[in-house]
Design a protein around this motif. Sequence first.
Motif, short mmCIF file in Angstrom:
data_model
loop_
_atom_site.label_atom_id
_atom_site.label_comp_id
_atom_site.label_asym_id
_atom_site.label_seq_id
_atom_site.Cartn_x
_atom_site.Cartn_y
_atom_site.Cartn_z
N ARG A 57 40.23 40.78 33.05
CA ARG A 57 39.45 40.15 34.17
C ARG A 57 39.12 38.67 33.85
N ALA A 58 38.87 38.30 32.58
CA ALA A 58 38.69 36.84 32.42
C ALA A 58 39.86 36.07 32.37
N LYS A 59 41.22 36.39 31.80
CA LYS A 59 42.16 36.05 32.25
C LYS A 59 42.66 35.92 33.44
N ILE A 60 42.46 36.67 34.51
CA ILE A 60 42.79 36.79 35.93
C ILE A 60 42.11 35.74 36.47
N ARG A 61 40.53 35.76 36.08
CA ARG A 61 39.69 34.80 36.71
C ARG A 61 40.21 33.32 36.44
N LYS A 62 40.43 33.10 35.04
CA LYS A 62 40.67 31.75 34.61
C LYS A 62 42.09 31.13 34.83
N GLN A 68 36.87 32.58 40.36
CA GLN A 68 35.93 33.20 41.38
C GLN A 68 35.17 34.21 40.23
N ALA A 69 33.99 33.70 40.29
CA ALA A 69 33.02 34.52 39.30
C ALA A 69 32.93 36.02 39.52
N GLN A 70 33.10 36.41 40.67
CA GLN A 70 32.94 38.05 41.04
C GLN A 70 34.14 38.78 40.26
N MET A 71 35.22 38.01 39.88
CA MET A 71 36.21 38.78 39.20
C MET A 71 35.51 39.35 37.71
N THR A 72 34.91 38.46 37.25
CA THR A 72 34.03 39.06 36.08
C THR A 72 32.86 39.54 35.89
#
Length: 201
Positions: A57-62, A68-72
């Motif tokens: 999730r952190a990789k997808i967000r970054k 997008q904060a909601q991803m993590t």
Amino acid sequence: MQVKDAIFNRRAVKHFDADHKMTAAEETELLETTIQAPTSFNIQHWRFVILRDPDLRAKIRKDFGNDQAQMTDASLLVLFTADMKAWQKDPARYFANAPKDVAEMLVNWMGPFHDGREWLQRDEAQRSIGIAMQTMMLAAQGMGYQSCPMIGFDIEEVAKLIHLPDDHVMGPMVAIGKGTKEAWPKPGQLPLDEVVIENGF
């Protein structure tokens, strides 16, 4: 909560309590409610990829999600995909509980309806994703959770990360959790006389 209340109160929430965890029973309730969504020929070709790994999730967000904060931070992050070839894969199972004559009629019709119409297979998959997404978000609202549908990510790169099969299509994500901030004010709905057409344009 009444269905109408869930519809009017559902908003795209951007800020979630990162410490809140849904229980396994709540997740099951949410998913079992979601799969009540209708699909053409009862194909049920949605495939819900639960993005549970915090590193993923952190990789997808970054790297691919526009930070997008909601991803993590959301309790649950669900990536909606669908199997475009589900109509070919043991289609009789979609009518296991139907009367025999109805099952045979629909199974026999399913092949000719889809065969050679790749555009239709994709369209049907995306339509089913959309209906299931709305079902999930309204179910979450009814359970006291907030949600956010998201398409602001690099579809091709995320498809690689999850090893999306070639015969599947990617849809949006939905974040579910406990919102920590009020949603933005509703920007406004178009008037009915602009969006409702009687009998034809």
